[in-house]
Scaffold this active site. Structure first.
Site, PDB file in Angstrom:
ATOM      1  N   CYS A  75      71.752   3.142  99.429  1.00 26.03           N
ATOM      2  CA  CYS A  75      71.779   4.230  98.445  1.00 26.03           C
ATOM      3  C   CYS A  75      70.813   5.294  98.921  1.00 26.03           C
ATOM      4  CB  CYS A  75      71.401   3.720  97.052  1.00 26.03           C
ATOM      5  SG  CYS A  75      71.290   5.039  95.817  1.00 26.03           S
ATOM      6  N   CYS A 219      75.201  11.682  95.194  1.00 25.65           N
ATOM      7  CA  CYS A 219      75.274  10.467  96.012  1.00 25.65           C
ATOM      8  C   CYS A 219      74.809  10.835  97.414  1.00 25.65           C
ATOM      9  CB  CYS A 219      76.703   9.923  96.033  1.00 25.65           C
ATOM     10  SG  CYS A 219      76.911   8.489  97.123  1.00 25.65           S
TER      11      CYS A 219
END
EC number: 5.1.1.7
Length: 276
Positions: A75, A219
């Site tokens: 992530c 993201c």
């Protein structure tokens, strides 16, 4: 027992961060699912765990759970928050940190202007490594989605990404195609889906349907994957800027074999305690 946590966000992609170096607890997927509920829990896109490393050559171990309880490999926005967290909590005095993830080692650099740069490592295009089912490697693939032929790039940034080019970011079929592609059988580990609008050779807009979380404000790995896809297909040049609903990321990539560099902010929102 009570656990101290910090709520953070990177461009609106929000996280619950737990220090498991100075606190000791066994966190399970059910805890991520319980705490991740925005109505009955704390609410977040991902739960980030800061742990002592298994590898003596790195500073920390970094684990990530989606709000549905699934553990994922990487992530990018979380990595920036991870760097800010360990410095603010005085778990390290280093401004350059090496961190092990499920998919490999990443390097985090806390800059003097407060921005955080992350060396995300080189992208992977081999279908088996994404994973993506294809007869051979290609820059662009045509995938049958409920009878509709959809062109997309497939790339791994430590986690799988599909990138689709769209003409209008506001009307991109994120909620229509996102979940269908996420669960498409050609992506056996599911996939994050990016919808990319190229503004010019240095700037693009992006919306991302994240695997296990739905559409998020930003993201980081999705921005990296979109930049790699755009550069690979000759649409854009490095360095470039990606505008997401939550804000802007700067991405640099010199081409195959080179690491992707991502730079952006990380913000602490509040401190809290939760009962385990």
């Amino acid at each position: 027992m009570l656990l101290r946590f910090t709520k953070m966000h990177g461009l609106g992609n929000d996280f619950m961060v737990l220090d498991l170096v100075s606190q000791h607890a066994h966190i399970l997927p059910k805890h991520a699912k319980q705490w991740g509920d925005r109505h009955t829990g704390i609410g977040f896109d991902q739960l980030l765990l800061v742990e002592a490393p298994n590898n003596p050559d790195v500073d920390f171990r970094y684990r990530i759970f989606n709000s549905d309880g699934s553990e994922v490999e990487q992530c990018g926005n979380g990595a920036r928050c991870f760097a800010r967290f360990v410095l603010d909590k005085r778990l390290t005095a280093k401004k350059q940190i090496r961190v092990e993830t499920k998919s490999g080692i990443i390097e985090l650099d806390i800059r003097s202007d407060g921005q955080i740069s992350v060396d995300m490592g080189p992208p992977r295009f081999v279908p088996e490594e994404i994973p993506f089912e294809a007869a051979e490697q290609a820059t662009c693939y045509t995938v049958d989605v409920d009878g509709q032929h959809v062109d997309m790039a497939a790339v791994s940034m430590g986690n799988p990404h599909a990138v689709l080019r769209v003409d209008d970011i506001n009307n991109a079929p994120v909620h229509e195609l996102g979940p269908k592609i996420e669960h498409h059988p050609r992506f056996p580990a599911r996939v994050n889906v990016g919808f990319l609008h190229v503004v010019d050779r240095q700037r693009a807009q992006l919306r991302v349907w994240e695997r296990g979380a739905g559409e998020t404000q930003a993201c980081g790995t999705g921005a990296c994957a979109a930049a790699v896809a755009a550069i690979s297909q000759g649409w854009m040049d490095s360095p470039l800027l990606i505008d997401l609903p939550g804000g802007r990321l700067s991405i640099e990539w010199a081409g195959p074999g080179h690491s992707v560099m991502m730079t952006g902010p990380a913000v602490r929102v509040y401190e809290g305690q939760v009962r385990l």
